[in-house]
Write a protein that holds these residues in place. Sequence first.
Motif, PDB file in Angstrom:
ATOM      1  N   SER A   1       5.932   0.115  -2.625  1.00 55.02           N
ATOM      2  CA  SER A   1       4.494  -0.133  -2.516  1.00 55.02           C
ATOM      3  C   SER A   1       4.211  -1.445  -1.788  1.00 55.02           C
ATOM      4  O   SER A   1       4.942  -2.422  -1.931  1.00 55.02           O
ATOM      5  CB  SER A   1       3.874  -0.186  -3.910  1.00 55.02           C
ATOM      6  OG  SER A   1       2.511  -0.539  -3.828  1.00 55.02           O
ATOM      7  N   ASP A   2       3.107  -1.457  -1.037  1.00 51.32           N
ATOM      8  CA  ASP A   2       2.675  -2.680  -0.367  1.00 51.32           C
ATOM      9  C   ASP A   2       1.805  -3.549  -1.270  1.00 51.32           C
ATOM     10  O   ASP A   2       1.520  -4.694  -0.933  1.00 51.32           O
ATOM     11  CB  ASP A   2       1.888  -2.341   0.905  1.00 51.32           C
ATOM     12  CG  ASP A   2       2.780  -1.752   1.984  1.00 51.32           C
ATOM     13  OD1 ASP A   2       3.977  -2.079   2.005  1.00 51.32           O
ATOM     14  OD2 ASP A   2       2.275  -0.956   2.803  1.00 51.32           O
ATOM     15  N   GLU A   3       1.375  -3.018  -2.403  1.00 54.06           N
ATOM     16  CA  GLU A   3       0.483  -3.727  -3.322  1.00 54.06           C
ATOM     17  C   GLU A   3       1.274  -4.541  -4.347  1.00 54.06           C
ATOM     18  O   GLU A   3       2.062  -3.986  -5.109  1.00 54.06           O
ATOM     19  CB  GLU A   3      -0.424  -2.733  -4.055  1.00 54.06           C
ATOM     20  CG  GLU A   3      -1.310  -1.916  -3.142  1.00 54.06           C
ATOM     21  CD  GLU A   3      -2.332  -2.770  -2.417  1.00 54.06           C
ATOM     22  OE1 GLU A   3      -2.832  -3.736  -3.025  1.00 54.06           O
ATOM     23  OE2 GLU A   3      -2.609  -2.469  -1.244  1.00 54.06           O
ATOM     24  N   SER A   4       1.024  -5.828  -4.372  1.00 51.40           N
ATOM     25  CA  SER A   4       1.726  -6.727  -5.293  1.00 51.40           C
ATOM     26  C   SER A   4       1.462  -6.354  -6.757  1.00 51.40           C
ATOM     27  O   SER A   4       2.368  -6.400  -7.591  1.00 51.40           O
ATOM     28  CB  SER A   4       1.293  -8.170  -5.035  1.00 51.40           C
ATOM     29  OG  SER A   4       1.935  -9.036  -5.931  1.00 51.40           O
ATOM     30  N   GLU A   5       0.227  -5.981  -7.065  1.00 51.01           N
ATOM     31  CA  GLU A   5      -0.122  -5.632  -8.440  1.00 51.01           C
ATOM     32  C   GLU A   5       0.624  -4.379  -8.903  1.00 51.01           C
ATOM     33  O   GLU A   5       1.033  -4.291 -10.050  1.00 51.01           O
ATOM     34  CB  GLU A   5      -1.636  -5.406  -8.592  1.00 51.01           C
ATOM     35  CG  GLU A   5      -2.488  -6.616  -8.293  1.00 51.01           C
ATOM     36  CD  GLU A   5      -2.741  -6.822  -6.798  1.00 51.01           C
ATOM     37  OE1 GLU A   5      -2.629  -5.860  -6.002  1.00 51.01           O
ATOM     38  OE2 GLU A   5      -3.031  -7.964  -6.422  1.00 51.01           O
TER      39      GLU A   5
END
Length: 98
Positions: A54-58
């Motif tokens: 995933s590119d999303e840190s969260e």
Amino acid sequence: MKPLTSAQRQHLKGLAHNRQPVVMIGSQGLTPAVLKEIEHALVAHELIKIKAGSDESEVRQRWLEDICAATGAAPVQRIGKVLVIYRAAAKPVIALPA
């Protein structure tokens, strides 16, 4: 598993540095099959790297928390898309500092 001390975490980071990811989380996310592979890898290696797609840190942080909750492992480090976790084996191979 009880939380790692900073000395233990630092020791494990050093050991993980030269290791390659053994499990990859792809576009399907954190599926039961991925969790099963993580479980097998922990039994075999104790200390593993996981490549998160995933590119999303969260999302990556949530995956790290979910993996640790599901497997009983301790989070060691999260750098970019790489997650590092540790769970001692019945007969630990990796000796942790006190």
